[in-house]
Structures are given as structure tokens and as C-alpha cells.
Write a protein that holds these residues in place. Sequence first.
Motif, PDB file in Angstrom:
ATOM      1  N   THR A   1      32.759 -13.828  50.197  1.00  0.00           N
ATOM      2  CA  THR A   1      32.893 -15.130  49.553  1.00  0.00           C
ATOM      3  C   THR A   1      33.493 -16.131  50.537  1.00  0.00           C
TER       4      THR A   1
ATOM      5  N   ALA B   1      31.656  -9.840  43.056  1.00  0.00           N
ATOM      6  CA  ALA B   1      31.145 -10.615  44.190  1.00  0.00           C
ATOM      7  C   ALA B   1      30.533  -9.696  45.240  1.00  0.00           C
TER       8      ALA B   1
ATOM      9  N   ASP C   1      37.816 -10.269  47.823  1.00  0.00           N
ATOM     10  CA  ASP C   1      36.556 -10.354  47.084  1.00  0.00           C
ATOM     11  C   ASP C   1      36.628  -9.468  45.844  1.00  0.00           C
TER      12      ASP C   1
ATOM     13  N   THR D   1      26.472  -9.609  46.289  1.00  0.00           N
ATOM     14  CA  THR D   1      25.995  -9.735  47.665  1.00  0.00           C
ATOM     15  C   THR D   1      25.201  -8.507  48.080  1.00  0.00           C
TER      16      THR D   1
END
Length: 379
Positions: A250, A299, A295, A303
Motif C-alpha cells: 500500500t 490489502a 499492510d 495485491t
Amino acid sequence: MSDLQPTAPDPRPSALPTEQLINELQSFGVRLLDPSAGVQSRRGGAGPSDHKALTVDGRTVMVPVHTATAFDSPYVVRKPGPDGLSTVERDGVRVGRVAFPLQPRFYKMQTFDGVPYSQIAVLHGRDVLATTVLQTCIRYQSRTKTCQFCAIGQSLAAGRTVARKTPEQLAEVARAAVLLDGVKHMVMTTGTPATSDRGAAILAESAFAVKAAIDLPIQGQCEPPDDDVWFGRMKAAGIDALGMHLESVTPAVRGRIMPGKASVPMERYMQAFAAAVPVFGRGQVSTYILAGLGDTPEAILSTCETLVGLGVYPFVVPFVPISGTPLESHPAPTPAFMHAILGPLSAMLRRAGLRSGDAKAGCAKCGACSALSSYERPA
């Protein structure tokens, strides 16, 4: 091969599921009653450090032993017995047995120009040769740019390595490691130089020399170069697999934890992954994600879903705070935090047909720094 160094015996199955035991050992670390057992542990340097290699239920993994968390760990590994096995206890209760990979033979040698082989490359896990070709980095020289978790300069300052390993030195050591110790693949990483290729050129010339000396699968690791043409050049030079490591996923965490590296945005990484996969193949491009830096599991998994869709293997490992770095007191992620990531991620990888064992070389194939490959089993 009869001339290979014998390996330590595999321990009997543990009282805990393998993935759970590895997950907990890597989160909590261990206290060793015999620190001299097995391959010497690493302090400082690039990549995973402050670890010891242990074989758990036939899998060799890297477990923290020199961190603040490890000093207070509920896990204790006792001195190996005559059979080479050590009992693992949690709060005094036996939970399993482990073995230690043996010290490699090539560590006793030195290059033609007098440098100890162990200062050129080291054994990682059980059968992986690892080296940092360039032990300096443009990010490391400034507190405003350095990755807060990085210790690339520590081993250099302590005299345990050399700043620049020549192609000739790497070829010499790689050949010896294969012939004497049965090394199966090699990881070449590099600090980032002040060039637009971001280390790709150094990796290419190093891999070319190694492949001329010995047939050894190689993973190269660097930041995404500015020009995608470098992927073809690295492949042609003998690099079989490529690692481009995100570390965190992030923008806020990236900007705080690695302000210099964050200048290469996520968008560039994704473009580079999309360009590299057709060159190296699905599952032969990977990235390293450090869980526990800030993170959220959601998240990281989001990803990872994007990466897996591109054919990239996301190797998620628990963050290990290294002594002497700005994050030395940062807490390691809990086993529950890692389980919340590794469980869904392993299912995601199975659906996509990506397996760590299919990688030709590198961190994903080795798997020693994460319990992820232990989660890769049929549902």
C-alpha cells in the motif's frame, strides 16, 4: 552422487501440523541451547538475516534466532542427540523434532585471489546458494531513503563479505558449491546502483559467468529496470527466474517504510511484471512481500490476486526485525496474522496452477523463509 555432503536426517513428524509449527517458529523465533549446531547463522546483510536453518518434517526453513522476539520465544530447541535430531519444546512441552543442515564443505575454501568462499556466497536453506552481487545500495546511504528493514551494509561493515563480487569469483564458488555440497539452484540479488537498469546489468554479467562454469538454475533479483528490454537480456545471459520485490503493497506503508524504493511506484512494478512473465514464463517471476509492516491481510491478498492473475508468484513471508535497523523493535506478525494470509493465498495459487515447486530457482522454489509452501496442499 557419492561425493556429496551427507544431509542431516529428517526428523519424525511433529505433534503439530507442519504448516502450523513452521508458521509459529518463524513468527516467534526460537532459543537454541546449542547455537553451534548446523550451518552457522547469519547476522546482518541483504535479504533474510538473523536466522538459522532448521529442517522441520523434511522441510528446511529459516527461523529467527538473533532477534528480540526470538530471545523471548516460548520455543526452545535442545542440543542435537546422537541421531542428529533436536527436540523442540514450547513452554516445556515437546511439540516436535528438528534437524540442522550441515556446514557446507565449500565454506572451507577461498578464491584464487584469496577471498573466503563464504564472503562471496552463502548456503541458504539446505541446497540454495545465495549472494548479493553488489553489497552497496543508493537507498542505503541516506536515512531519508533507506528501507527501514534493510541491513545490507552490516555484513560489509563487519568484514563478512565484499562490496562487489566479480563474475569470476561467483563462477568459482558456484561450481564448488554444486560439486562439493549438491547445491541445486542459486539466488543472485543486488543492491540498487545509480543506473537506470537498477542492477540488471550486473546480474546479467554475473549469471553469464556462472552458467559458463556450471549448469545451475539462477534467480536474479532487482528493482524493475526503466527499460523492459533488460528482461530479455537477463534471460539470454542465463537467468532462469526473476524476482522483483514489492516488500509492502500500500502506498502509505511503502512511503513510510521504504521512502527511496517507493519512488518506483506500484504501477511500474505491475507493468514490469506484465512484461517479464512472457519472457521467463508463468510462475518464474516472483515478488517478496513482507507481512507485518502495516499492510492489512486484505490489502496483501488483494495485491496477490492481481499478481497471480499476471502469472507472478507472490512469496509472502513474515517480517523479521533485524538488530541495528530502524525497525529492530518493530513487532513480528503473529501466527494468526500469517495464517489469515497464507491460507487464502495457497488456495488462490492452487486455482491458478502456480506452485512453488515448479519455479526453476529462487525464493519461491526454496520456500525456507515462509510456511507458504507447506500450505500448498490439496484442499
